[in-house]
Motif scaffolding. Structure first.
Motif, PDB file in Angstrom:
ATOM      1  N   GLY A  31       0.823  -1.190   0.000  1.00 13.61           N
ATOM      2  CA  GLY A  31       0.000   0.000   0.000  1.00 13.61           C
ATOM      3  C   GLY A  31       0.863   1.248   0.000  1.00 13.61           C
ATOM      4  O   GLY A  31       2.083   1.206   0.199  1.00 13.61           O
ATOM      5  N   LEU A  32       0.216   2.383  -0.205  1.00 16.28           N
ATOM      6  CA  LEU A  32       0.969   3.631  -0.281  1.00 16.28           C
ATOM      7  C   LEU A  32       1.646   3.944   1.047  1.00 16.28           C
ATOM      8  O   LEU A  32       2.804   4.383   1.072  1.00 16.28           O
ATOM      9  CB  LEU A  32       0.042   4.778  -0.689  1.00 16.28           C
ATOM     10  N   TYR A  33       0.954   3.717   2.151  1.00 14.14           N
ATOM     11  CA  TYR A  33       1.549   4.004   3.458  1.00 14.14           C
ATOM     12  C   TYR A  33       2.748   3.101   3.716  1.00 14.14           C
ATOM     13  O   TYR A  33       3.798   3.563   4.182  1.00 14.14           O
ATOM     14  CB  TYR A  33       0.499   3.825   4.548  1.00 14.14           C
ATOM     15  N   GLU A  34       2.612   1.800   3.442  1.00 15.95           N
ATOM     16  CA  GLU A  34       3.734   0.872   3.649  1.00 15.95           C
ATOM     17  C   GLU A  34       4.894   1.201   2.722  1.00 15.95           C
ATOM     18  O   GLU A  34       6.064   1.108   3.116  1.00 15.95           O
ATOM     19  CB  GLU A  34       3.277  -0.574   3.432  1.00 15.95           C
ATOM     20  N   THR A  35       4.587   1.580   1.489  1.00  5.98           N
ATOM     21  CA  THR A  35       5.651   1.952   0.557  1.00  5.98           C
ATOM     22  C   THR A  35       6.401   3.184   1.050  1.00  5.98           C
ATOM     23  O   THR A  35       7.643   3.226   1.029  1.00  5.98           O
ATOM     24  CB  THR A  35       5.053   2.233  -0.835  1.00  5.98           C
ATOM     25  N   ALA A  36       5.668   4.184   1.501  1.00  5.32           N
ATOM     26  CA  ALA A  36       6.312   5.396   2.004  1.00  5.32           C
ATOM     27  C   ALA A  36       7.186   5.097   3.212  1.00  5.32           C
ATOM     28  O   ALA A  36       8.285   5.656   3.354  1.00  5.32           O
ATOM     29  CB  ALA A  36       5.245   6.435   2.357  1.00  5.32           C
ATOM     30  N   ALA A  37       6.719   4.208   4.085  1.00  4.23           N
ATOM     31  CA  ALA A  37       7.512   3.873   5.266  1.00  4.23           C
ATOM     32  C   ALA A  37       8.804   3.163   4.885  1.00  4.23           C
ATOM     33  O   ALA A  37       9.863   3.422   5.471  1.00  4.23           O
ATOM     34  CB  ALA A  37       6.682   3.003   6.219  1.00  4.23           C
ATOM     35  N   GLU A  38       8.751   2.285   3.887  1.00  6.97           N
ATOM     36  CA  GLU A  38       9.955   1.532   3.515  1.00  6.97           C
ATOM     37  C   GLU A  38      10.963   2.410   2.789  1.00  6.97           C
ATOM     38  O   GLU A  38      12.180   2.211   2.932  1.00  6.97           O
ATOM     39  CB  GLU A  38       9.578   0.329   2.655  1.00  6.97           C
ATOM     40  N   PRO A  73       2.640  11.778   0.783  1.00  4.24           N
ATOM     41  CA  PRO A  73       2.543  12.626  -0.415  1.00  4.24           C
ATOM     42  C   PRO A  73       3.774  12.525  -1.310  1.00  4.24           C
ATOM     43  O   PRO A  73       3.659  12.528  -2.543  1.00  4.24           O
ATOM     44  CB  PRO A  73       2.371  14.031   0.157  1.00  4.24           C
ATOM     45  N   ALA A  74       4.980  12.426  -0.698  1.00  2.99           N
ATOM     46  CA  ALA A  74       6.193  12.313  -1.514  1.00  2.99           C
ATOM     47  C   ALA A  74       6.213  10.989  -2.271  1.00  2.99           C
ATOM     48  O   ALA A  74       6.578  10.937  -3.454  1.00  2.99           O
ATOM     49  CB  ALA A  74       7.427  12.437  -0.630  1.00  2.99           C
ATOM     50  N   ALA A  75       5.815   9.918  -1.608  1.00  2.00           N
ATOM     51  CA  ALA A  75       5.773   8.623  -2.288  1.00  2.00           C
ATOM     52  C   ALA A  75       4.732   8.623  -3.402  1.00  2.00           C
ATOM     53  O   ALA A  75       4.964   8.060  -4.484  1.00  2.00           O
ATOM     54  CB  ALA A  75       5.465   7.513  -1.283  1.00  2.00           C
ATOM     55  N   ALA A  76       3.591   9.256  -3.162  1.00  2.97           N
ATOM     56  CA  ALA A  76       2.569   9.342  -4.204  1.00  2.97           C
ATOM     57  C   ALA A  76       3.062  10.149  -5.401  1.00  2.97           C
ATOM     58  O   ALA A  76       2.784   9.803  -6.553  1.00  2.97           O
ATOM     59  CB  ALA A  76       1.293   9.963  -3.634  1.00  2.97           C
ATOM     60  N   GLY A  77       3.823  11.214  -5.136  1.00  2.00           N
ATOM     61  CA  GLY A  77       4.375  11.993  -6.239  1.00  2.00           C
ATOM     62  C   GLY A  77       5.385  11.213  -7.058  1.00  2.00           C
ATOM     63  O   GLY A  77       5.379  11.268  -8.292  1.00  2.00           O
ATOM     64  N   ARG A  78       6.248  10.454  -6.392  1.00  2.00           N
ATOM     65  CA  ARG A  78       7.215   9.631  -7.124  1.00  2.00           C
ATOM     66  C   ARG A  78       6.503   8.581  -7.968  1.00  2.00           C
ATOM     67  O   ARG A  78       6.890   8.323  -9.115  1.00  2.00           O
ATOM     68  CB  ARG A  78       8.164   8.943  -6.139  1.00  2.00           C
ATOM     69  N   LEU A  79       5.479   7.992  -7.404  1.00  2.00           N
ATOM     70  CA  LEU A  79       4.724   6.972  -8.122  1.00  2.00           C
ATOM     71  C   LEU A  79       4.063   7.555  -9.370  1.00  2.00           C
ATOM     72  O   LEU A  79       4.107   6.966 -10.456  1.00  2.00           O
ATOM     73  CB  LEU A  79       3.682   6.366  -7.184  1.00  2.00           C
ATOM     74  N   MET A  80       3.467   8.728  -9.230  1.00  2.00           N
ATOM     75  CA  MET A  80       2.791   9.355 -10.355  1.00  2.00           C
ATOM     76  C   MET A  80       3.780   9.725 -11.454  1.00  2.00           C
ATOM     77  O   MET A  80       3.549   9.452 -12.641  1.00  2.00           O
ATOM     78  CB  MET A  80       2.050  10.604  -9.886  1.00  2.00           C
ATOM     79  N   HIS A  81       4.917  10.332 -11.079  1.00  2.00           N
ATOM     80  CA  HIS A  81       5.908  10.734 -12.081  1.00  2.00           C
ATOM     81  C   HIS A  81       6.532   9.514 -12.757  1.00  2.00           C
ATOM     82  O   HIS A  81       6.833   9.559 -13.961  1.00  2.00           O
ATOM     83  CB  HIS A  81       6.987  11.591 -11.433  1.00  2.00           C
TER      84      HIS A  81
END
Length: 267
Positions: free
Chosen positions: A135-142, A148-156
Protein backbone atom coordinates in the motif's frame (compact mmCIF):
# COMPACT_ATOMS: atom_id res chain seq x y z
CA UNK A 1 -20.12 -54.64 45.72
CA UNK A 2 -16.65 -53.97 44.49
CA UNK A 3 -15.33 -50.44 44.40
CA UNK A 4 -14.42 -49.10 41.04
CA UNK A 5 -10.83 -48.15 40.69
CA UNK A 6 -10.16 -44.48 39.98
CA UNK A 7 -8.58 -43.94 36.65
CA UNK A 8 -5.62 -41.58 36.61
CA UNK A 9 -6.28 -38.26 34.88
CA UNK A 10 -5.27 -38.21 31.24
CA UNK A 11 -1.94 -36.74 30.39
CA UNK A 12 -2.12 -33.18 29.14
CA UNK A 13 -1.86 -32.77 25.40
CA UNK A 14 1.74 -32.31 24.40
CA UNK A 15 2.60 -28.74 23.56
CA UNK A 16 4.60 -28.38 20.40
CA UNK A 17 7.95 -26.84 21.10
CA UNK A 18 8.72 -23.59 19.33
CA UNK A 19 10.78 -24.13 16.20
CA UNK A 20 14.44 -23.33 16.50
CA UNK A 21 15.85 -20.11 14.98
CA UNK A 22 17.60 -22.11 12.27
CA UNK A 23 14.33 -23.70 11.17
CA UNK A 24 12.50 -20.36 11.07
CA UNK A 25 15.35 -18.68 9.21
CA UNK A 26 15.62 -21.49 6.68
CA UNK A 27 11.88 -21.27 5.99
CA UNK A 28 12.12 -17.50 5.55
CA UNK A 29 15.03 -17.86 3.15
CA UNK A 30 13.44 -20.67 1.15
CA UNK A 31 10.13 -18.84 0.83
CA UNK A 32 11.34 -15.36 -0.16
CA UNK A 33 14.88 -15.56 -1.56
CA UNK A 34 13.97 -16.28 -5.19
CA UNK A 35 11.35 -13.52 -5.35
CA UNK A 36 13.73 -11.03 -3.74
CA UNK A 37 16.44 -11.78 -6.28
CA UNK A 38 14.00 -11.16 -9.13
CA UNK A 39 12.79 -7.92 -7.56
CA UNK A 40 16.33 -6.69 -6.99
CA UNK A 41 17.19 -7.56 -10.58
CA UNK A 42 14.45 -5.21 -11.75
CA UNK A 43 16.06 -2.44 -9.69
CA UNK A 44 19.54 -2.93 -11.14
CA UNK A 45 19.35 -4.92 -14.37
CA UNK A 46 22.35 -6.92 -13.10
CA UNK A 47 21.71 -10.54 -12.09
CA UNK A 48 24.94 -11.02 -10.14
CA UNK A 49 24.49 -7.84 -8.15
CA UNK A 50 20.91 -8.81 -7.36
CA UNK A 51 22.01 -12.22 -6.11
CA UNK A 52 24.83 -10.76 -3.98
CA UNK A 53 22.53 -8.13 -2.48
CA UNK A 54 19.92 -10.68 -1.43
CA UNK A 55 22.47 -13.14 -0.04
CA UNK A 56 24.11 -10.32 1.91
CA UNK A 57 20.73 -9.24 3.28
CA UNK A 58 19.92 -12.75 4.51
CA UNK A 59 23.39 -13.08 6.06
CA UNK A 60 22.88 -9.84 7.94
CA UNK A 61 19.44 -11.04 9.00
CA UNK A 62 20.98 -14.19 10.48
CA UNK A 63 23.62 -12.16 12.30
CA UNK A 64 20.86 -9.99 13.80
CA UNK A 65 18.28 -12.73 14.10
CA UNK A 66 16.80 -11.70 17.49
CA UNK A 67 16.03 -8.29 16.02
CA UNK A 68 14.70 -9.70 12.75
CA UNK A 69 12.60 -12.40 14.45
CA UNK A 70 10.88 -9.74 16.58
CA UNK A 71 10.11 -7.58 13.54
CA UNK A 72 6.46 -7.65 12.43
CA UNK A 73 7.60 -8.30 8.83
CA UNK A 74 10.92 -10.21 8.68
CA UNK A 75 10.65 -10.54 4.90
CA UNK A 76 10.23 -6.78 4.62
CA UNK A 77 13.32 -6.29 6.80
CA UNK A 78 15.39 -8.44 4.46
CA UNK A 79 13.90 -6.76 1.38
CA UNK A 80 14.79 -3.29 2.63
CA UNK A 81 18.40 -4.32 3.30
CA UNK A 82 18.72 -5.97 -0.12
CA UNK A 83 17.35 -2.90 -1.90
CA UNK A 84 19.68 -0.59 0.04
CA UNK A 85 22.69 -2.74 -0.81
CA UNK A 86 21.78 -2.91 -4.50
CA UNK A 87 21.13 0.85 -4.77
CA UNK A 88 24.14 1.98 -2.74
CA UNK A 89 25.34 5.45 -3.86
CA UNK A 90 28.86 4.30 -4.73
CA UNK A 91 27.49 2.02 -7.45
CA UNK A 92 26.56 5.07 -9.51
CA UNK A 93 30.24 5.62 -10.33
CA UNK A 94 30.67 2.15 -11.83
CA UNK A 95 30.43 1.90 -15.62
CA UNK A 96 26.93 1.11 -16.73
CA UNK A 97 26.32 -2.17 -18.48
CA UNK A 98 23.49 -3.15 -20.71
CA UNK A 99 20.80 -4.92 -18.67
CA UNK A 100 20.91 -8.68 -19.14
CA UNK A 101 17.29 -9.85 -19.25
CA UNK A 102 17.17 -13.53 -20.14
CA UNK A 103 14.13 -15.28 -21.50
CA UNK A 104 12.19 -12.04 -21.99
CA UNK A 105 10.40 -10.74 -25.04
CA UNK A 106 11.58 -7.59 -26.86
CA UNK A 107 8.70 -5.72 -25.23
CA UNK A 108 9.82 -6.84 -21.78
CA UNK A 109 13.40 -5.81 -22.48
CA UNK A 110 12.20 -2.39 -23.62
CA UNK A 111 10.22 -2.09 -20.39
CA UNK A 112 13.30 -3.01 -18.35
CA UNK A 113 15.43 -0.39 -20.11
CA UNK A 114 12.80 2.29 -19.57
CA UNK A 115 12.39 1.22 -15.95
CA UNK A 116 16.13 1.43 -15.30
CA UNK A 117 16.25 4.95 -16.73
CA UNK A 118 14.04 6.17 -13.90
CA UNK A 119 15.71 7.67 -10.82
CA UNK A 120 16.48 5.12 -8.14
CA UNK A 121 13.86 6.55 -5.77
CA UNK A 122 11.19 6.31 -8.50
CA UNK A 123 12.18 2.74 -9.33
CA UNK A 124 12.03 1.60 -5.74
CA UNK A 125 8.69 3.27 -5.07
CA UNK A 126 7.11 1.91 -8.25
CA UNK A 127 8.43 -1.60 -7.64
CA UNK A 128 7.18 -1.72 -4.06
CA UNK A 129 3.74 -0.36 -4.86
CA UNK A 130 2.96 -1.76 -8.31
CA UNK A 131 5.31 -4.75 -8.35
CA UNK A 132 5.28 -6.11 -4.81
CA UNK A 133 1.79 -4.81 -4.06
CA UNK A 134 2.41 -2.75 -0.93
CA UNK A 135 0.00 0.00 0.00
CA UNK A 136 0.97 3.63 -0.28
CA UNK A 137 1.55 4.00 3.46
CA UNK A 138 3.73 0.87 3.65
CA UNK A 139 5.65 1.95 0.56
CA UNK A 140 6.31 5.40 2.00
CA UNK A 141 7.51 3.87 5.27
CA UNK A 142 9.96 1.53 3.51
CA UNK A 143 11.43 4.26 1.31
CA UNK A 144 11.56 6.60 4.33
CA UNK A 145 9.39 9.29 2.73
CA UNK A 146 6.07 10.89 3.48
CA UNK A 147 2.94 9.54 1.85
CA UNK A 148 2.54 12.63 -0.41
CA UNK A 149 6.19 12.31 -1.51
CA UNK A 150 5.77 8.62 -2.29
CA UNK A 151 2.57 9.34 -4.20
CA UNK A 152 4.38 11.99 -6.24
CA UNK A 153 7.22 9.63 -7.12
CA UNK A 154 4.72 6.97 -8.12
CA UNK A 155 2.79 9.36 -10.36
CA UNK A 156 5.91 10.73 -12.08
CA UNK A 157 7.33 7.23 -12.62
CA UNK A 158 4.14 6.09 -14.33
CA UNK A 159 4.04 9.23 -16.47
CA UNK A 160 7.61 8.68 -17.66
CA UNK A 161 6.94 5.06 -18.53
CA UNK A 162 3.77 6.02 -20.40
CA UNK A 163 5.69 8.66 -22.34
CA UNK A 164 8.61 6.39 -23.14
CA UNK A 165 6.52 3.31 -23.98
CA UNK A 166 3.15 4.30 -25.46
CA UNK A 167 2.51 0.65 -26.31
CA UNK A 168 1.99 -0.08 -22.62
CA UNK A 169 -1.39 1.62 -22.85
CA UNK A 170 -1.02 3.53 -19.58
CA UNK A 171 -2.08 6.89 -20.97
CA UNK A 172 -5.63 7.82 -20.06
CA UNK A 173 -5.99 5.00 -17.52
CA UNK A 174 -6.93 5.51 -13.90
CA UNK A 175 -4.13 5.22 -11.32
CA UNK A 176 -5.58 1.95 -10.05
CA UNK A 177 -5.70 0.49 -13.55
CA UNK A 178 -2.17 1.69 -14.29
CA UNK A 179 -0.93 -0.08 -11.16
CA UNK A 180 -2.67 -3.30 -12.15
CA UNK A 181 -1.21 -3.22 -15.65
CA UNK A 182 2.31 -2.55 -14.43
CA UNK A 183 2.03 -5.27 -11.81
CA UNK A 184 1.30 -7.82 -14.52
CA UNK A 185 4.08 -6.64 -16.82
CA UNK A 186 6.71 -6.38 -14.09
CA UNK A 187 5.69 -9.78 -12.74
CA UNK A 188 6.09 -11.38 -16.16
CA UNK A 189 9.47 -9.76 -16.61
CA UNK A 190 10.69 -10.89 -13.20
CA UNK A 191 9.37 -14.43 -13.57
CA UNK A 192 11.33 -14.92 -16.79
CA UNK A 193 14.66 -14.51 -15.00
CA UNK A 194 16.73 -17.49 -13.90
CA UNK A 195 17.48 -17.50 -10.19
CA UNK A 196 20.21 -19.38 -8.37
CA UNK A 197 20.35 -18.76 -4.63
CA UNK A 198 22.53 -20.74 -2.19
CA UNK A 199 20.81 -23.11 0.21
CA UNK A 200 19.70 -21.53 3.50
CA UNK A 201 22.28 -23.56 5.41
CA UNK A 202 25.03 -22.18 3.19
CA UNK A 203 23.78 -18.63 3.75
CA UNK A 204 23.80 -19.16 7.52
CA UNK A 205 27.29 -20.66 7.50
CA UNK A 206 28.75 -17.87 5.43
CA UNK A 207 26.99 -15.27 7.53
CA UNK A 208 28.44 -16.70 10.73
CA UNK A 209 31.90 -16.88 9.16
CA UNK A 210 31.65 -13.29 7.97
CA UNK A 211 30.56 -12.13 11.42
CA UNK A 212 33.52 -13.88 13.04
CA UNK A 213 35.96 -12.40 10.55
CA UNK A 214 34.51 -8.92 11.05
CA UNK A 215 34.70 -9.27 14.81
CA UNK A 216 38.29 -10.50 14.63
CA UNK A 217 39.27 -7.67 12.31
CA UNK A 218 37.68 -5.12 14.63
CA UNK A 219 39.50 -6.58 17.63
CA UNK A 220 42.78 -6.58 15.72
CA UNK A 221 42.31 -2.97 14.64
CA UNK A 222 41.50 -1.95 18.20
CA UNK A 223 44.66 -3.71 19.37
CA UNK A 224 46.78 -1.88 16.82
CA UNK A 225 45.32 1.46 17.88
CA UNK A 226 45.95 0.66 21.54
CA UNK A 227 49.55 -0.40 20.80
CA UNK A 228 50.23 2.75 18.78
CA UNK A 229 48.78 4.86 21.59
CA UNK A 230 50.95 3.11 24.17
CA UNK A 231 54.10 3.62 22.09
CA UNK A 232 53.27 7.29 21.65
CA UNK A 233 52.73 7.74 25.39
CA UNK A 234 55.99 5.96 26.29
CA UNK A 235 58.17 7.79 23.78
CA UNK A 236 56.71 11.26 24.21
CA UNK A 237 58.76 13.66 26.42
CA UNK A 238 57.40 14.27 29.91
CA UNK A 239 58.08 18.00 29.79
CA UNK A 240 58.03 20.76 27.26
CA UNK A 241 61.39 21.44 25.60
CA UNK A 242 61.58 24.79 23.84
CA UNK A 243 63.18 24.80 20.41
CA UNK A 244 66.88 25.76 20.23
CA UNK A 245 67.48 29.49 19.92
CA UNK A 246 68.84 30.59 16.60
CA UNK A 247 71.92 32.85 16.60
CA UNK A 248 71.24 36.52 15.98
CA UNK A 249 71.75 37.70 12.43
CA UNK A 250 75.09 39.48 11.86
CA UNK A 251 75.80 42.25 9.42
CA UNK A 252 77.22 41.29 6.08
CA UNK A 253 80.86 41.83 5.01
CA UNK A 254 81.98 45.40 4.70
CA UNK A 255 82.47 46.71 1.20
CA UNK A 256 86.05 46.98 0.03
CA UNK A 257 87.61 50.44 -0.34
CA UNK A 258 87.06 52.17 -3.64
CA UNK A 259 90.74 51.90 -4.51
CA UNK A 260 90.63 48.14 -4.14
CA UNK A 261 87.61 47.91 -6.45
CA UNK A 262 89.42 49.70 -9.31
CA UNK A 263 90.83 47.52 -12.02
CA UNK A 264 94.59 47.69 -12.63
CA UNK A 265 93.98 49.52 -15.92
CA UNK A 266 92.22 52.39 -14.14
CA UNK A 267 94.67 52.88 -11.29
Amino acid sequence: MSKRKRQPPPDPAPVDAAPSPTVVFDELCARHADALVRQTFLLTGRPRLARRAVVRAFQLAWQRWPEVAADPDPAGWVRAVAYEHALAPWRRFRPRRRPAAKGATPEDRALLRAFLELPASYRRTLLLHDGVGLGLYETAAEVEASSPAAAGRLMHARERLAERLPELGLTGRSPVRQGEMLRVRLGELAAAQEVRVPAPRTVRTRGTRTARWTTGAAIGLAGLVAAATAVTVLTAPDRYAPPPRRPAATSGPRPAPAEARLTPALR
